[in-house]
Write a protein that holds these residues in place. Structure first.
Motif, short mmCIF file in Angstrom:
data_model
loop_
_atom_site.label_atom_id
_atom_site.label_comp_id
_atom_site.label_asym_id
_atom_site.label_seq_id
_atom_site.Cartn_x
_atom_site.Cartn_y
_atom_site.Cartn_z
N ARG A 36 43.55 8.63 8.58
CA ARG A 36 42.94 8.10 7.58
C ARG A 36 41.79 7.05 8.29
O ARG A 36 42.07 6.63 9.24
N ARG A 84 41.61 3.27 -1.29
CA ARG A 84 42.65 4.34 -1.87
C ARG A 84 44.06 3.63 -1.64
O ARG A 84 45.09 4.04 -2.40
N ASP A 130 33.82 1.06 -1.65
CA ASP A 130 35.15 1.54 -1.55
C ASP A 130 35.54 2.09 -0.03
O ASP A 130 34.51 2.14 0.87
N GLN A 156 46.81 12.44 -8.50
CA GLN A 156 46.55 13.40 -7.28
C GLN A 156 47.52 13.96 -6.88
O GLN A 156 47.33 15.36 -6.35
N ASP A 171 38.95 4.23 2.42
CA ASP A 171 39.89 4.94 2.50
C ASP A 171 41.25 4.11 2.65
O ASP A 171 41.97 4.16 1.52
N GLY A 180 50.23 1.63 -4.30
CA GLY A 180 49.05 1.80 -3.22
C GLY A 180 49.23 0.79 -2.29
O GLY A 180 48.19 0.65 -1.40
N ALA A 239 49.76 8.97 -2.01
CA ALA A 239 48.47 9.36 -2.92
C ALA A 239 49.09 9.01 -4.45
O ALA A 239 50.07 8.99 -4.66
#
Length: 401
Positions: free
Chosen positions: A27, A155, A3, A395, A5, A354, A391
């Motif tokens: 980020r 993310r 994973d 979240q 960010d 996203g 987000a």
């Protein structure tokens, strides 16, 4: 599965600008590209003088984007031409504007600017991976890498994979199949900023490579003033490129070989030489028409009329029989890509929350002259800033509680 960010896929100007916006927002960013090095098309464009942007009034600048002007307006307002100049100077690259308003780095190359930019991004914490080819999927993103297959679950992500021209430099348009299957509405790719095909007779061979200077060109409702070059396959050059949208639709191409003089003036000059010389000598002596322009006139309008006014009208509006635009891989850029309706106001894919997109992946086009690079940088900044603030809905709800 790894994973991260924030993931940026594509290391051209749009991707690098998106990465910097994400880094500036705090980020952590991983940028991947399938080529061995970053920004290859950017470097190639800079070999003949990197045209960064153009100094002109913002409404006129926006108008160069045609049907996409209203869509791109907030992005161009956020990074307008003077903002591009400030960005380049912030990287230690002095800029200047030519007589037409086109802005270039004083070094006239892309490499010093790119080196400075990559150094700054590295200092901000950018991680990069090259020879990573995206093979589809967004949950997770799947890549072929030198170490084997890798899955990345970011993310947030920004796609900046370019259009479908200059394949050898990385813009192969392969992503369109994957996004189309995943429910993203796409406009078909089409060549832009490219020459037209013309089948020349043998007598044009000696003029291959010859420029046609100080001419005006038109196709449909579009007009352009600039230069073109006679090539083995047809005509190409900066004066022709703004006409791509009309030529793509099959509009006739017309050239005014002497745009600074009207028909009446040309006719009077030709009449004074009538009966004294051959037509070629009349064109040369009376009009000072260069050899390449004379050859084009003879090629496309033989037999030429003897009447001065009729000949003058031909000089002012010579129709060039053509076979349409040259193939897409010869094009400087492409039209088509992700449709506006498939994206929200922040350039996020509606079908994939996203995941954002920027640069030539989007369905817009513009002529050369600084407009292409400006829009790539502006959409990259816009997508990066909106991605940085995104987000997942759960979240957001947790933060509200």
């Amino acid at each position: 599965m790894d994973d991260c960010d924030a993931l940026v896929v594509g290391g051209g100007p749009a991707g690098l600008m998106a990465a910097e916006a994400l880094l500036d927002a705090g980020r952590g960013v991983l940028l991947v590209d399938h080529k061995p090095s970053l920004a290859r098309k950017f470097l190639m464009a800079g070999k003949s003088g990197l045209n960064l942007t153009k100094r002109e009034e913002l409404p006129d600048f926006r108008a160069a984007y045609g049907d996409a002007a209203a869509w791109l307006a907030p992005m161009l307002d956020a990074l307008p031409p003077d903002g591009i100049e400030a960005w380049a100077e912030g990287l230690g690259q002095e800029v200047f504007a030519g007589s037409t308003g086109r802005v270039f780095p004083r070094a006239m190359k892309a490499s010093p600017l790119l080196r400075a930019w990559l150094a700054r991004l590295t200092d901000k914490g950018l991680e990069t991976r090259t020879r990573w080819r995206w093979t589809g999927g967004m949950a997770p993103f799947r890549f072929d890498t030198p170490e084997g297959a890798r899955d990345i679950a970011p993310r947030v992500a920004v796609l900046a994979l370019g259009g479908a021209s200059w394949r050898r430099l990385g813009s192969d348009g392969a992503w369109a199949d994957w996004l189309g299957r995943d429910g993203v509405a796409l406009a078909p790719f089409a060549p832009a900023n490219v020459g037209v095909g013309v089948h020349w007779s043998a007598h044009m061979t000696r003029h291959f490579g010859a420029p046609l200077k100080n001419i005006a060109l038109s196709a449909g409702a579009l007009r352009s003033r600039g230069e073109a070059v006679i090539s083995k396959t047809g005509l190409e050059g900066g004066g022709l490129y703004p006409l791509s949208p009309a030529l793509r639709e099959g509009a006739a191409l017309r050239i005014d070989l002497m745009p600074d003089l009207d028909v009446a003036t040309l006719a009077r000059r030709l009449a004074r030489m009538r009966g004294k010389d051959s037509q070629s000598n009349r064109l040369r002596k009376a009009l000072k028409l260069p050899p390449a322009a004379q050859a084009l006139l003879m090629e496309c309008a033989r037999p030429l009329p003897d009447a001065p006014e009729a000949l003058a009208r031909l000089v002012k509006a010579l129709t060039i029989p053509h076979d349409g635009l040259r193939p897409m891989d010869e094009a400087i850029s492409t039209a088509g890509g992700i449709r506006q309706g498939a994206l929200d106001a922040g350039l996020m894919l509606r079908a994939h929350p996203g995941v954002f997109a920027a640069g030539e992946m989007l369905d817009w086009e513009a002529p050369t002259g600084g407009y292409l690079l400006t829009a790539c940088l502006a959409t990259g900044l816009w997508a990066g800033r909106h991605a940085a603030g995104w987000a997942p809905p759960d979240q957001d709800r947790a933060a509200a509680r």
